[in-house]
Design an enzyme around this catalytic site. Structure first.
Site, PDB file in Angstrom:
ATOM      1  N   ASP A 166       0.889  -1.248  -0.083  1.00 55.89           N
ATOM      2  CA  ASP A 166       0.017   0.151   0.023  1.00 55.89           C
ATOM      3  C   ASP A 166       0.959   1.025  -0.150  1.00 55.89           C
ATOM      4  O   ASP A 166       2.076   1.176   0.594  1.00 55.89           O
ATOM      5  CB  ASP A 166      -0.992   0.134   1.137  1.00 55.89           C
ATOM      6  CG  ASP A 166      -0.297   0.209   2.630  1.00 55.89           C
ATOM      7  OD1 ASP A 166      -0.296   1.391   3.139  1.00 55.89           O
ATOM      8  OD2 ASP A 166      -0.117  -0.989   2.992  1.00 55.89           O
ATOM      9  N   GLU A 213      -8.411   5.217  11.788  1.00 55.40           N
ATOM     10  CA  GLU A 213      -7.681   4.569  12.955  1.00 55.40           C
ATOM     11  C   GLU A 213      -7.518   6.210  13.469  1.00 55.40           C
ATOM     12  O   GLU A 213      -8.297   7.348  13.233  1.00 55.40           O
ATOM     13  CB  GLU A 213      -6.219   4.566  12.308  1.00 55.40           C
ATOM     14  CG  GLU A 213      -5.753   5.326  11.451  1.00 55.40           C
ATOM     15  CD  GLU A 213      -4.356   4.919  10.196  1.00 55.40           C
ATOM     16  OE1 GLU A 213      -3.285   4.952  11.081  1.00 55.40           O
ATOM     17  OE2 GLU A 213      -4.436   4.303   9.151  1.00 55.40           O
TER      18      GLU A 213
END
Length: 262
Positions: A60, A147
């Site tokens: 990623d 997050e």
């Protein structure tokens, strides 16, 4: 009567040939997995279930990966790439379009992710993501990255789990309706536990765990992708990069991709 039988037989054979032709394999259905040739700046002595046991690896990336030789990365085991597209309701990653095009040209399976900003409505963020990410046939599902943001200069709030889960559902529903695929949820151990994301039954998760297997860290929660390091070294990519695995065999990877095809 005999003539009619011949005609019927000819029509039957023609139908069979047509059916076989219709079912001829699509070249795009051939899914090639390349073995990983990666290293790690901070290798872990995995106590159990090393990521090496999984055959399908990928990365990623975001604006911090400014130089990628995609054909080299693909040849050395980058089978998929999740690419940061947007954040909040007004930030587009400046490298998104270059990464998206480069990955696609190299035959890397690609998906886009959105970094959730807790100070903006989920609907606004979903619309921002949709505005910038193309609806590309064969793309991996979109990803909602959730997050905590304790170091953000503008938004450090920590809302309760029920609110966070509802905001996530709003984003997921809007994005699914646009792209025809249910997004994945990426998260970290603390956020998963604090927000009780395990209550979101039926969702597919991409989990971060850089010191142990997710099975133990997330109390047995099912996962589709596992981010196992942020200090990976991949041929063709300058600097360190996040590395992930798909949670299954090569055949399971092929089956999952076909099931997800638009």
């Amino acid at each position: 009567m005999i003539r009619l039988l011949y005609v019927a037989l000819a029509l039957t054979l023609s139908a069979c040939v047509g059916t076989q032709r219709d079912r001829a394999p699509d070249p795009q259905d051939t899914i090639t997995v390349t073995s990983s040739n990666f290293s790690d700046e901070r290798p872990v002595a995995w106590p159990d279930r090393s990521p090496d046991r999984y055959p399908v690896h990928g990365i990623d990336i975001s604006r911090y990966q400014t130089s990628i030789d995609w054909p080299t990365a693909r040849a050395n085991g980058v089978n998929f790439a999740f690419i940061k597209a947007t954040e909040g309701g007004d930030m587009l990653d400046p490298m998104f379009h270059a990464h998206w095009q480069g990955a696609g040209a190299a035959g890397v399976k690609r998906g886009a992710y959105h970094f959730f900003y807790h100070c903006r409505p989920a609907e606004e963020q979903a619309r921002w993501f949709i505005r910038h990410v193309p609806r590309t046939p064969g793309a991996l599902p979109p990803v909602l990255d959730m997050e905590w943001t304790p170091f953000s200069p503008t938004c450090t709030i920590r809302r309760d789990g029920a609110t966070i889960r509802e905001e996530a559902r709003i984003f997921l529903d809007l994005v699914e309706r646009h792209y025809g695929q249910r997004p994945l949820i990426y998260t970290t151990v603390d956020f998963f536990n604090d927000s009780q994301l395990w209550r979101m039954e039926g969702e597919e998760f991409w989990l971060r765990s850089v010191a142990d297997h997710p099975h133990g860290v997330y109390d047995g929660r099912a996962w589709r992708f596992w981010q196992y390091t942020s200090t990976g070294v991949v041929p063709g990519i300058a600097g360190q990069v996040d590395i992930n695995v798909f949670g299954g065999t090569k055949q399971a990877w092929a089956d999952w991709l076909r099931a997800r095809r638009l």
